[in-house]
Design a protein around this motif. Structure first.
Motif, PDB file in Angstrom:
ATOM      1  N   GLN A 205      46.306  40.356  36.561  1.00  0.00           N
ATOM      2  CA  GLN A 205      46.903  41.321  35.635  1.00  0.00           C
ATOM      3  C   GLN A 205      46.191  41.324  34.289  1.00  0.00           C
ATOM      4  O   GLN A 205      45.976  42.376  33.686  1.00  0.00           O
ATOM      5  CB  GLN A 205      48.386  41.004  35.438  1.00  0.00           C
ATOM      6  N   SER A 206      45.812  40.145  33.815  1.00  0.00           N
ATOM      7  CA  SER A 206      45.118  40.069  32.523  1.00  0.00           C
ATOM      8  C   SER A 206      43.756  40.759  32.603  1.00  0.00           C
ATOM      9  O   SER A 206      43.319  41.397  31.637  1.00  0.00           O
ATOM     10  CB  SER A 206      44.977  38.610  32.081  1.00  0.00           C
ATOM     11  N   ILE A 207      43.092  40.633  33.755  1.00  0.00           N
ATOM     12  CA  ILE A 207      41.815  41.329  33.966  1.00  0.00           C
ATOM     13  C   ILE A 207      42.036  42.839  33.957  1.00  0.00           C
ATOM     14  O   ILE A 207      41.306  43.594  33.304  1.00  0.00           O
ATOM     15  CB  ILE A 207      41.169  40.899  35.297  1.00  0.00           C
ATOM     16  N   ASN A 208      43.054  43.298  34.692  1.00  0.00           N
ATOM     17  CA  ASN A 208      43.344  44.736  34.755  1.00  0.00           C
ATOM     18  C   ASN A 208      43.670  45.305  33.387  1.00  0.00           C
ATOM     19  O   ASN A 208      43.284  46.438  33.059  1.00  0.00           O
ATOM     20  CB  ASN A 208      44.516  44.982  35.709  1.00  0.00           C
ATOM     21  N   ALA A 209      44.369  44.520  32.578  1.00  0.00           N
ATOM     22  CA  ALA A 209      44.735  44.983  31.234  1.00  0.00           C
ATOM     23  C   ALA A 209      43.485  45.255  30.404  1.00  0.00           C
ATOM     24  O   ALA A 209      43.373  46.295  29.745  1.00  0.00           O
ATOM     25  CB  ALA A 209      45.623  43.946  30.553  1.00  0.00           C
TER      26      ALA A 209
ATOM     27  N   VAL B  88      39.115  48.953  28.172  1.00  0.00           N
ATOM     28  CA  VAL B  88      37.703  49.334  28.053  1.00  0.00           C
ATOM     29  C   VAL B  88      37.492  50.756  28.562  1.00  0.00           C
ATOM     30  O   VAL B  88      36.825  51.572  27.903  1.00  0.00           O
ATOM     31  CB  VAL B  88      36.808  48.346  28.826  1.00  0.00           C
ATOM     32  N   LYS B  89      38.052  51.072  29.727  1.00  0.00           N
ATOM     33  CA  LYS B  89      37.840  52.392  30.325  1.00  0.00           C
ATOM     34  C   LYS B  89      38.498  53.506  29.520  1.00  0.00           C
ATOM     35  O   LYS B  89      37.965  54.615  29.416  1.00  0.00           O
ATOM     36  CB  LYS B  89      38.361  52.400  31.760  1.00  0.00           C
ATOM     37  N   LEU B  90      39.661  53.194  28.934  1.00  0.00           N
ATOM     38  CA  LEU B  90      40.375  54.217  28.172  1.00  0.00           C
ATOM     39  C   LEU B  90      40.000  54.210  26.696  1.00  0.00           C
ATOM     40  O   LEU B  90      40.529  54.993  25.913  1.00  0.00           O
ATOM     41  CB  LEU B  90      41.885  54.007  28.312  1.00  0.00           C
TER      42      LEU B  90
END
Length: 359
Positions: free
Chosen positions: A236-240, A245-247
């Motif tokens: 989850q921390s990676i996804n956050a 970065v992407k947004l």
């Protein structure tokens, strides 16, 4: 069991011979000289040492012989095992006290080295356990829980995974780990990434303290939901962070729960009309200028003055850009429904492009 090696033996010889005016030899458990004031004798057999090992006692040699010089040869023992032999050349009655001193020093150093070796092994095992804890999303077995207790780690406490990524350069670990408390841990992943496991009730206090020492603009910090399973929390921390970065989010601390709905949407197939809209906005966003304006508008909840200040533009310029977004996409972001629809369209298309690039 640690062995008496040549490096340790030669170190003992050189240090002791600065205060003892006699030649010192140190032999291993097979009677081979591995440290000596006469370096040409290294790797040769010492007859006096062989006798001392065989008879398990100090051997005094009172006169020089063909292959043996007079002196004393004392077994070096550790936990009842002969590790080697100390040999000092000279009149036995004179050099014997020096031999006792060197032997005691050698035995202390061996014991110290053995303790250090055991600690290194334990630390390596603990590190391996921490990595298994971090990368496994499976339910914990009783054996795994008990293994944690060996290292004083209670894995049945809910924590948040806090992933710290420096935008450029190396993470200064000491700054981030100095305020960790009992039952909180850190794991060094790479030079630019540090992972922390922090208890929920301490998270706000931790960040408040951290901001006194760190410029958060230099980092992305992804924070998971509270969880028993640190493998899931780590993901989850990676996804956050990846979402930030992407947004192109300006916020440096990203909580997974604030963007978790996006991942729920991704489990379903994105509608084609949303992807088309996202593509149009992605490609016609004036080299990212409108996209940056759009994401800032979302982050500052549409507060125009704060958005303009953050973007360092005039309020009229901001109004112009918002109107430009409407012209390109047909969506008025001052309308909540249009805002959400465009946000999801842009994100879904960005994710699709990211996946395509990875493949």
């Amino acid at each position: 069991m640690i062995e008496l090696n040549s490096k340790l033996a030669q170190t003992i010889v050189e240090k002791m011979m600065t205060v003892i005016p006699y030649n010192i030899n140190i032999m291993n458990s097979e009677g081979v000289i591995i440290g000596s004031g006469s370096k040409d004798r290294i790797n040769t057999i010492h007859e006096g040492a062989l006798r001392a090992i065989k008879e398990e006692r100090m051997i005094e040699i009172t006169k020089d012989e063909e292959y043996v010089k007079k002196g004393v040869n004392m077994p070096i023992t550790y936990e009842g095992i002969i590790m080697g032999v100390i040999g000092i050349s000279g009149e036995p009655s004179i050099v014997k006290p020096f031999g006792e001193l060197v032997r005691t020093t050698a035995e202390l150093l061996i014991a110290q080295e053995n303790v250090a070796s055991i600690e290194r092994i334990k630390e390596k095992e603990r590190e391996e356990y921490m990595f298994k804890w971090t990368y496994s999303s499976n339910d914990y077995t009783k054996e795994f829980i008990e293994k944690g207790k060996v290292f004083n780690i209670d894995i049945l406490i809910k924590r948040r995974a806090v992933l710290i990524v420096k935008k450029k350069g190396i993470v200064s670990n000491d700054i981030f780990i100095k305020n960790l408390s009992i039952n909180e841990y850190h794991i060094n992943l790479e030079e630019e990434r540090l992972l922390l496991f922090i208890k929920e009730e301490r998270l706000t206090k931790y960040f408040n303290k951290l901001m006194e020492d760190v410029d958060l603009n230099e980092y992305y910090i992804g924070v998971s939901e509270e969880n028993f399973n640190m493998g899931k929390a780590f993901s989850q921390s990676i996804n956050a962070i990846e979402s930030a970065v992407k947004l192109k989010l300006s916020n440096n601390i990203i909580y997974y729960e604030t963007i978790s709905y996006i991942f729920a949407i991704l489990e379903c197939k994105a509608p084609e009309n949303m992807l088309t809209l996202g593509k149009r906005f992605y490609e016609e966003g004036m080299d990212g200028e409108l996209i940056k304006t759009f994401t800032a508008y979302i982050e500052f909840s549409g507060e125009m003055n704060r958005v303009a200040k953050y973007l360092n533009i005039h309020r009229n310029t901001l109004n112009y850009r918002i109107e430009k977004i409407k012209n390109i996409t047909g969506k008025d972001i001052k309308n909540y429904f249009d805002l959400i629809y465009l946000y999801l369209s842009y994100f879904l298309y960005s994710m699709k492009m990211e996946c395509a690039n990875e493949q």
